[in-house]
Write a protein that holds these residues in place. Structure first.
Motif, mmCIF file in Angstrom:
data_model
loop_
_atom_site.group_PDB
_atom_site.id
_atom_site.type_symbol
_atom_site.label_atom_id
_atom_site.label_comp_id
_atom_site.label_asym_id
_atom_site.label_seq_id
_atom_site.Cartn_x
_atom_site.Cartn_y
_atom_site.Cartn_z
ATOM 1 N N VAL A 22 0.831 -1.198 0.000
ATOM 2 C CA VAL A 22 0.000 0.000 0.000
ATOM 3 C C VAL A 22 0.872 1.257 0.000
ATOM 4 O O VAL A 22 1.793 1.365 0.814
ATOM 5 C CB VAL A 22 -0.907 0.004 1.251
ATOM 6 N N PRO A 23 0.578 2.231 -0.890
ATOM 7 C CA PRO A 23 1.303 3.498 -0.861
ATOM 8 C C PRO A 23 0.701 4.429 0.193
ATOM 9 O O PRO A 23 -0.087 5.321 -0.105
ATOM 10 C CB PRO A 23 1.109 4.043 -2.283
ATOM 11 N N GLY A 24 1.032 4.190 1.454
ATOM 12 C CA GLY A 24 0.473 4.973 2.545
ATOM 13 C C GLY A 24 1.038 6.379 2.589
ATOM 14 O O GLY A 24 2.175 6.613 2.169
ATOM 15 N N ALA A 25 0.257 7.326 3.094
ATOM 16 C CA ALA A 25 0.711 8.716 3.205
ATOM 17 C C ALA A 25 1.929 8.817 4.119
ATOM 18 O O ALA A 25 2.782 9.682 3.937
ATOM 19 C CB ALA A 25 -0.422 9.593 3.720
ATOM 20 N N ALA A 26 2.037 7.930 5.098
ATOM 21 C CA ALA A 26 3.182 7.930 6.019
ATOM 22 C C ALA A 26 4.305 7.019 5.541
ATOM 23 O O ALA A 26 5.310 6.860 6.231
ATOM 24 C CB ALA A 26 2.729 7.502 7.411
ATOM 25 N N GLY A 27 4.132 6.398 4.379
ATOM 26 C CA GLY A 27 5.140 5.497 3.830
ATOM 27 C C GLY A 27 4.508 4.233 3.293
ATOM 28 O O GLY A 27 3.421 3.845 3.702
ATOM 29 N N GLY A 30 3.536 -3.173 3.548
ATOM 30 C CA GLY A 30 2.949 -4.410 3.050
ATOM 31 C C GLY A 30 2.004 -5.021 4.064
ATOM 32 O O GLY A 30 2.233 -4.941 5.266
ATOM 33 N N VAL A 31 0.934 -5.623 3.570
ATOM 34 C CA VAL A 31 -0.045 -6.307 4.417
ATOM 35 C C VAL A 31 -0.058 -7.779 4.025
ATOM 36 O O VAL A 31 -0.245 -8.111 2.852
ATOM 37 C CB VAL A 31 -1.457 -5.708 4.232
ATOM 38 N N HIS A 35 -1.786 -9.609 9.838
ATOM 39 C CA HIS A 35 -1.300 -8.234 10.022
ATOM 40 C C HIS A 35 -2.135 -7.556 11.111
ATOM 41 O O HIS A 35 -3.316 -7.845 11.268
ATOM 42 C CB HIS A 35 -1.430 -7.454 8.718
ATOM 43 N N VAL A 36 -1.521 -6.669 11.871
ATOM 44 C CA VAL A 36 -2.262 -5.938 12.897
ATOM 45 C C VAL A 36 -3.276 -5.016 12.211
ATOM 46 O O VAL A 36 -3.035 -4.546 11.107
ATOM 47 C CB VAL A 36 -1.322 -5.110 13.810
ATOM 48 N N PRO A 37 -4.401 -4.748 12.871
ATOM 49 C CA PRO A 37 -5.376 -3.824 12.283
ATOM 50 C C PRO A 37 -4.760 -2.433 12.114
ATOM 51 O O PRO A 37 -4.030 -1.958 12.982
ATOM 52 C CB PRO A 37 -6.503 -3.792 13.319
ATOM 53 N N VAL A 38 -5.057 -1.797 10.985
ATOM 54 C CA VAL A 38 -4.520 -0.465 10.713
ATOM 55 C C VAL A 38 -5.446 0.271 9.741
ATOM 56 O O VAL A 38 -6.038 -0.339 8.856
ATOM 57 C CB VAL A 38 -3.076 -0.547 10.150
ATOM 58 N N VAL A 39 -5.573 1.570 9.964
ATOM 59 C CA VAL A 39 -6.288 2.447 9.040
ATOM 60 C C VAL A 39 -5.263 3.433 8.520
ATOM 61 O O VAL A 39 -4.548 4.061 9.298
ATOM 62 C CB VAL A 39 -7.435 3.198 9.741
ATOM 63 N N ALA A 40 -5.154 3.562 7.200
ATOM 64 C CA ALA A 40 -4.147 4.448 6.622
ATOM 65 C C ALA A 40 -4.714 5.220 5.448
ATOM 66 O O ALA A 40 -5.462 4.674 4.637
ATOM 67 C CB ALA A 40 -2.934 3.649 6.164
ATOM 68 N N GLN A 41 -4.339 6.476 5.378
ATOM 69 C CA GLN A 41 -4.648 7.269 4.196
ATOM 70 C C GLN A 41 -3.610 6.920 3.141
ATOM 71 O O GLN A 41 -2.424 6.760 3.467
ATOM 72 C CB GLN A 41 -4.588 8.753 4.508
ATOM 73 N N MET A 42 -4.052 6.782 1.896
ATOM 74 C CA MET A 42 -3.116 6.481 0.815
ATOM 75 C C MET A 42 -2.770 7.755 0.065
ATOM 76 O O MET A 42 -3.599 8.645 -0.092
ATOM 77 C CB MET A 42 -3.718 5.457 -0.145
ATOM 78 N N HIS A 70 -8.516 -5.064 8.863
ATOM 79 C CA HIS A 70 -9.300 -5.483 10.026
ATOM 80 C C HIS A 70 -8.556 -6.559 10.826
ATOM 81 O O HIS A 70 -7.569 -7.119 10.348
ATOM 82 C CB HIS A 70 -10.668 -6.011 9.577
ATOM 83 N N ALA A 71 -9.047 -6.866 12.007
ATOM 84 C CA ALA A 71 -8.419 -7.854 12.885
ATOM 85 C C ALA A 71 -8.336 -9.233 12.254
ATOM 86 O O ALA A 71 -7.415 -10.003 12.557
ATOM 87 C CB ALA A 71 -9.174 -7.929 14.212
ATOM 88 N N ASN A 72 -9.253 -9.566 11.342
ATOM 89 C CA ASN A 72 -9.217 -10.875 10.678
ATOM 90 C C ASN A 72 -8.356 -10.868 9.419
ATOM 91 O O ASN A 72 -8.429 -11.779 8.605
ATOM 92 C CB ASN A 72 -10.639 -11.329 10.352
ATOM 93 N N SER A 73 -7.550 -9.813 9.227
ATOM 94 C CA SER A 73 -6.624 -9.633 8.093
ATOM 95 C C SER A 73 -7.321 -9.276 6.781
ATOM 96 O O SER A 73 -6.667 -9.212 5.744
ATOM 97 C CB SER A 73 -5.734 -10.856 7.882
ATOM 98 N N THR A 74 -8.626 -9.043 6.808
ATOM 99 C CA THR A 74 -9.302 -8.552 5.607
ATOM 100 C C THR A 74 -8.873 -7.102 5.390
ATOM 101 O O THR A 74 -8.870 -6.317 6.331
ATOM 102 C CB THR A 74 -10.827 -8.629 5.747
ATOM 103 N N THR A 75 -8.496 -6.768 4.167
ATOM 104 C CA THR A 75 -8.086 -5.404 3.852
ATOM 105 C C THR A 75 -9.051 -4.804 2.836
ATOM 106 O O THR A 75 -9.318 -5.412 1.803
ATOM 107 C CB THR A 75 -6.650 -5.382 3.293
ATOM 108 N N ASP A 76 -9.576 -3.630 3.183
ATOM 109 C CA ASP A 76 -10.480 -2.887 2.306
ATOM 110 C C ASP A 76 -9.708 -1.701 1.743
ATOM 111 O O ASP A 76 -9.188 -0.890 2.505
ATOM 112 C CB ASP A 76 -11.686 -2.362 3.069
#
Length: 80
Positions: A22-27, A30-31, A35-42, A70-76
Motif C-alpha cells: 500500500v502506498p500509505g501517506a506515512a510510507g 505491506g499487508v 497483520h495488525v489492524p490499521v487504518v491508513a490514508q493512501m 481489520h483484525a481478521n486480516s481482511t483489507t479494504d
C-alpha cells in the motif's frame, strides 16, 4: 482477503491474495496474513497485489483513498 473498490466498479471482492503493498501517506507498507489492524490514508502511487505462485505483482495506480486492515486480516481499499 482483499476488497478493492473504486467509485464506478469493484476490482476485487473477497479475493485471496498473499500480500498487498500500500502506498500509505506515512510510507509504503505491506499487508500479509495476521497483520495488525490499521487504518491508513493512501497517497497517489502504485498499489501492488501479490498472488500466490505468481512472481510479478499486479499493479494499479491509485490517486489516494484509504486502506483499512481489520483484525481478521481482511483489507479494504477504497479509492476516489
Amino acid at each position: 482477503t482483499l476488497n478493492f473498490n473504486l467509485p464506478h466498479e469493484t476490482i476485487y471482492s473477497g479475493a485471496k491474495v498473499s500480500q498487498v503493498i500500500v502506498p500509505g501517506a506515512a510510507g509504503e507498507y505491506g499487508v500479509t496474513a495476521d497483520h495488525v489492524p490499521v487504518v491508513a490514508q493512501m497517497k497517489p502511487g502504485i498499489l501492488q497485489i501479490l498472488h500466490e505462485g505468481v512472481a510479478e505483482p499486479e499493479k494499479y495506480f491509485v490517486a489516494g483513498g484509504f486502506s483499512i486492515t481489520h483484525a481478521n486480516s481482511t483489507t479494504d481499499i477504497s479509492c476516489p
